[in-house]
Write a protein that holds these residues in place. Structure first.
Motif, PDB file in Angstrom:
ATOM      1  N   SER A  23      -0.939   5.445   4.767  1.00  0.00           N
ATOM      2  CA  SER A  23      -1.732   6.042   3.323  1.00  0.00           C
ATOM      3  C   SER A  23      -3.019   5.463   3.224  1.00  0.00           C
ATOM      4  O   SER A  23      -3.947   6.180   2.843  1.00  0.00           O
ATOM      5  N   LEU A  24      -3.152   4.299   3.372  1.00  0.00           N
ATOM      6  CA  LEU A  24      -4.694   3.674   3.592  1.00  0.00           C
ATOM      7  C   LEU A  24      -5.661   4.381   4.422  1.00  0.00           C
ATOM      8  O   LEU A  24      -6.630   4.796   3.962  1.00  0.00           O
ATOM      9  N   ALA A  41       0.825  -1.281   0.079  1.00  0.00           N
ATOM     10  CA  ALA A  41      -0.042  -0.079  -0.316  1.00  0.00           C
ATOM     11  C   ALA A  41       0.856   1.252  -0.028  1.00  0.00           C
ATOM     12  O   ALA A  41       0.294   2.442  -0.268  1.00  0.00           O
ATOM     13  N   GLY A  94       0.948   3.759  -2.894  1.00  0.00           N
ATOM     14  CA  GLY A  94       0.263   4.926  -3.388  1.00  0.00           C
ATOM     15  C   GLY A  94       0.516   6.122  -2.256  1.00  0.00           C
ATOM     16  O   GLY A  94      -0.498   7.126  -2.164  1.00  0.00           O
ATOM     17  N   TYR A  95       1.499   6.027  -1.502  1.00  0.00           N
ATOM     18  CA  TYR A  95       1.800   7.339  -0.974  1.00  0.00           C
ATOM     19  C   TYR A  95       1.978   8.611  -1.461  1.00  0.00           C
ATOM     20  O   TYR A  95       2.403   8.572  -2.502  1.00  0.00           O
ATOM     21  N   LYS A  96       1.263   9.761  -1.068  1.00  0.00           N
ATOM     22  CA  LYS A  96       1.648  11.083  -1.802  1.00  0.00           C
ATOM     23  C   LYS A  96       1.594  11.999  -0.473  1.00  0.00           C
ATOM     24  O   LYS A  96       1.067  11.808   0.505  1.00  0.00           O
ATOM     25  N   GLN A 111      -5.525   8.398   3.185  1.00  0.00           N
ATOM     26  CA  GLN A 111      -5.754   9.132   1.746  1.00  0.00           C
ATOM     27  C   GLN A 111      -6.822   8.297   1.335  1.00  0.00           C
ATOM     28  O   GLN A 111      -7.775   8.951   0.574  1.00  0.00           O
ATOM     29  N   HIS A 112      -6.979   7.011   1.548  1.00  0.00           N
ATOM     30  CA  HIS A 112      -8.118   6.349   0.921  1.00  0.00           C
ATOM     31  C   HIS A 112      -9.574   6.142   1.994  1.00  0.00           C
ATOM     32  O   HIS A 112     -10.454   6.690   1.411  1.00  0.00           O
ATOM     33  N   LEU A 113      -9.285   6.056   3.329  1.00  0.00           N
ATOM     34  CA  LEU A 113     -10.336   5.941   4.125  1.00  0.00           C
ATOM     35  C   LEU A 113     -10.860   7.377   4.514  1.00  0.00           C
ATOM     36  O   LEU A 113     -12.199   7.635   4.541  1.00  0.00           O
ATOM     37  N   GLN A 114      -9.982   8.444   4.577  1.00  0.00           N
ATOM     38  CA  GLN A 114     -10.291   9.634   5.204  1.00  0.00           C
ATOM     39  C   GLN A 114     -10.325  10.672   4.033  1.00  0.00           C
ATOM     40  O   GLN A 114     -10.900  11.930   4.158  1.00  0.00           O
ATOM     41  N   GLY A 115      -9.938  10.265   2.831  1.00  0.00           N
ATOM     42  CA  GLY A 115     -10.119  11.297   1.487  1.00  0.00           C
ATOM     43  C   GLY A 115      -9.193  12.246   1.611  1.00  0.00           C
ATOM     44  O   GLY A 115      -9.383  13.343   0.756  1.00  0.00           O
ATOM     45  N   GLU A 116      -8.048  12.326   2.194  1.00  0.00           N
ATOM     46  CA  GLU A 116      -7.234  13.356   2.268  1.00  0.00           C
ATOM     47  C   GLU A 116      -6.400  13.301   1.198  1.00  0.00           C
ATOM     48  O   GLU A 116      -6.258  12.273   0.381  1.00  0.00           O
TER      49      GLU A 116
END
Length: 719
Positions: free
Chosen positions: A572-573, A386, A389-391, A576-581
């Motif tokens: 990141s999960l 995972a 997918g880091y930003k 970025q993905h669960l909280q939508g940052e």
């Protein structure tokens, strides 16, 4: 050596305690204070383009007006601003000018250019002394500005708010003070409750808290001396992290010692002998663990960024003080307290529980090392995937305080009402070579080229010229917020065009906040490629010296590396993905390195040192793994839980930045303690057998050593 240290401390316990008290008083009383530093540009080396642009600006436009704050006007009812409102705005601006707020040089009147297209919002820019805008005192000036502006607007239909850099610094300061208080209180409560449950003793629960208070003050004093002596850019903003490091690491080392001390009491040692043997047995592990952490922190001196170059040594000093205290001050205190008093009211310290859960885990590792190694390794790999997918994001202000803070409300409003990049425009400085004057006839074509860059909203048609006519400042408004990745990409393209299309006989540099973030991004990439490998090599050397092995350090560091990538992946999960940052804070990988790689290595070191100890006492590899998990597991589990929980208190701070740090480090510590150290490391070591200790395996039983060189097993009661 540590056995002799233990003997010295026990024989001269009062002298050791008095020496610590005297040193603490002397250092605390004379150490210089740390001050806050909020100018991100000051953390970059001078060769970066944004810093070179800043130098050009200071030399060519010494009196240039750079807004430090913005007064945002709007009507209470949300209607467009009318004639009476404009009179009220003029009255507020004049009142602020007449007030002569400290450090404030200019308060510009509202104009058509500073009014939104829909007429609902207007701005007054505030300029402050350049060398004062980023100091802690400027935050007090911002508070005065904010309160005065609101009072001046009373009786009108206006709603007045203060935003901009100094207002953000003020709100950030308030948020940090609350966060530090919550984190400190939460950390102490967690330590007291956890130790109280484990040992069922109020004295043991309070002992590490009181001890850490003493040497945390010593550490802060020594950090102050180091900052002054070596010119580091450390600041008081590291205090929240320092609190957790000191309490977390201090409690870890206390548990390392306390569990072994209790174990020796159960084996039949008297109190002082038990302290000596505990220091002798676990002192090397504590010192090696601290050494690995200190090395990892100190390597940050190689960083390009001043924030890490200062933070690393500061935290290294704190860990060094903690380690020294853990093998001197704490054992001295333990040797003076009768065990019945120390463990009161519990009597469980006298015997080991018969159905220990960690004994069952040890037997699992002993019977199924392949299954345990594969399962724990697969879990680490799954989370590591995972990490792809880091930003990273750069909006420190938005990340470090709630969005409801006034300065953040102003920032959001400005981005919607005006160009998103209007609050912090970029600047292209064109300078004639060899001091030649600029040809103004070439400016329109250059402005047109800059305006073609995707992501540029506006280029001010007429640049500002220096008095001698050798430098021009082209102001560029970006379409996106200055701290966004989109704006950073725009500045990358803007630099290429600015350099390639400069008029003949000139050079160009691009400056501004977004340019600074662009260079920070480049510096971070450089740091990752240098700091991580150097730290890994040095930590491996420490592990090799501790274990007398060139094999074990390799798979231990591989495990730590997997823990690092798994932590980034999980973070990141989550965000970025669960909280939508849009991403996680750009500095988070470095902070994960600091705490997960550096501090998480402590647990691997404690486990691997116990594994070697059991092997040295004549046990076969699988039995050694079983016994290491049985006896080292409770220590690692307790220490890992406390450290993870203390970092978890950062979730109470109420802002994204601290939440990301708290979650990521807590997750990383849990992985380090409960996956790597309890399962992955002992299972791999059991599979490798005595070759894990090569070439030191020759010193273990069954490899040609003299019988007398093998330590006599401890009394049966130990197991």
């Amino acid at each position: 050596m540590f056995h002799r240290i233990g003997q010295f401390v026990v024989k001269r316990a009062w002298w050791v305690i008095v020496a610590w008290v005297v040193a603490a008083v002397g250092i605390i009383g004379t150490a210089p204070q740390l001050t806050a530093q909020t100018d991100q540009s000051s953390f970059l080396p001078r060769h970066y383009e944004s810093i070179r642009a800043s130098v050009v600006q200071q030399e060519a436009f010494p009196a240039s007006f750079t807004p430090s704050a913005f007064v945002l006007f709007e009507r209470q009812d949300g209607a467009p601003l009318a004639g009476p409102d404009k009179e009220a705005m003029a009255r507020v601006v004049k009142g602020l000018e007449d007030k002569k707020v400290k450090f404030v040089e200019h308060v510009l009147p509202v104009s058509d250019q500073s009014t939104s297209k829909d007429g609902k919002y207007a701005l007054s820019a505030v300029g402050m002394e350049k060398d004062k805008a980023y100091t802690p005192e400027a935050a007090d000036s911002a508070k005065d500005l904010r309160e005065t502006a609101k009072k001046l607007a009373e009786g009108s239909a206006l709603k007045v708010q203060l935003g901009g850099q100094v207002a953000q610094n003020l709100d950030q300061k308030d948020s940090s003070e609350l966060a530090n208080a919550l984190i400190g209180l939460g950390t102490i409560v967690i330590i007291l409750l956890t130790l109280g449950i484990i040992f069922r003793s109020p004295i043991i629960a309070f002992l590490p808290v009181v001890s850490v208070f003493v040497y945390s003050m010593v550490a802060n004093g020594l950090i102050g001396y180091a900052v002054k002596a070596f010119g580091l850019k450390a600041d008081s903003s590291v205090s929240a992290i320092l609190i957790i490091v000191l309490f977390g690491v201090g409690t870890d080392y206390f548990l390392f010692l306390m569990f072994r001390y209790r174990e020796r009491l159960r084996a039949g040692d008297d109190r002082k002998e038990a302290v000596v043997n505990a220091v002798g047995r676990v002192g090397e592990a504590i010192t090696s663990a601290a050494g690995a952490v200190i090395v990892a922190f100190s390597v940050l001196l190689l960083s390009s960024l001043g924030m890490f170059k200062a933070m690393g040594p500061s935290l290294a000093i704190a860990v060094g003080v903690t380690a020294v205290a853990s093998v001197t001050l704490v054992p001295a205190i333990l040797s003076l307290i009768p065990e019945k008093v120390l463990f009161w009211p519990s009597k469980a310290w006298q015997r080991e529980p018969e159905s220990a859960k960690f004994a069952a885990l040890g037997r699992l590792v002993q019977r199924r090392p392949v299954v345990v190694a594969v399962a724990s390794g697969a879990l680490l790999l799954a989370f590591s995937a995972a990490a792809l997918g880091y930003k990273g994001t750069f909006d420190l202000a938005a990340g470090s305080m709630p969005k409801t803070k006034e300065s953040m409300v102003v920032q959001d409003t400005m981005m919607k009402a005006f160009s998103a990049g209007a609050a912090d425009p970029s600047h292209v400085f064109v300078k004639g070579k060899d001091g030649a004057k600029l040809d103004e006839a070439a400016f329109p074509a250059y402005v047109a080229e800059l305006g073609k860059v995707p992501g540029v909203a506006l280029v001010v048609p007429k640049p500002e010229l220096s008095k001698d006519g050798t430098v021009a400042d082209f102001t560029v408004m970006l379409k996106d917020g200055p701290a966004t990745n989109e704006a950073i990409d725009t500045v990358t393209d803007l630099r290429e065009v600015a350099h390639a299309k400069t008029p003949a006989g000139t050079d160009a540099v691009v400056g501004g906040v977004t340019s600074i973030y662009k260079d920070i991004n480049s510096a971070m990439a450089r740091d990752y490629s240098l700091v991580f490998p150097v730290a890994a090599v040095l930590i491996m050397l420490i592990l090799g010296l501790l274990l007398r092995s060139v094999v074990a350090p390799w798979y231990l560091m591989a495990a730590v590396g997997l823990g690092f990538t798994a932590t980034i992946g999980a973070t990141s999960l989550m965000f970025q993905h669960l909280q939508g940052e849009a991403g996680v804070m750009f500095m988070l990988p470095m902070l994960i390195y600091l705490f997960v790689v550096a501090i998480g290595t402590d647990y691997n070191i404690l486990m691997i040192a116990r594994l070697r100890e059991e092997a040295a006492e004549g046990h076969d590899p699988r039995t050694a793994a079983s016994l290491a998990v049985r006896h080292g597991g409770p220590t690692i589990a307790a220490a890992g839980f406390i450290l993870a929980a203390t970092f978890g208190t950062m979730l109470l701070a109420g802002n994204i930045f601290f939440s990301e740090i708290g979650f990521s480090v807590a997750f990383g510590i849990i992985v380090s303690a409960f996956v790597m150290s309890l399962f992955f490391t002992p299972a791999l070591t059991a599979l490798l057998g005595k070759w894990a200790w090569w070439p030191g395996h020759a010193q273990l039983p069954g490899h040609g050593t003299e019988p007398g060189t093998v330590r006599t097993p401890e009394p049966a009661g130990r197991h």
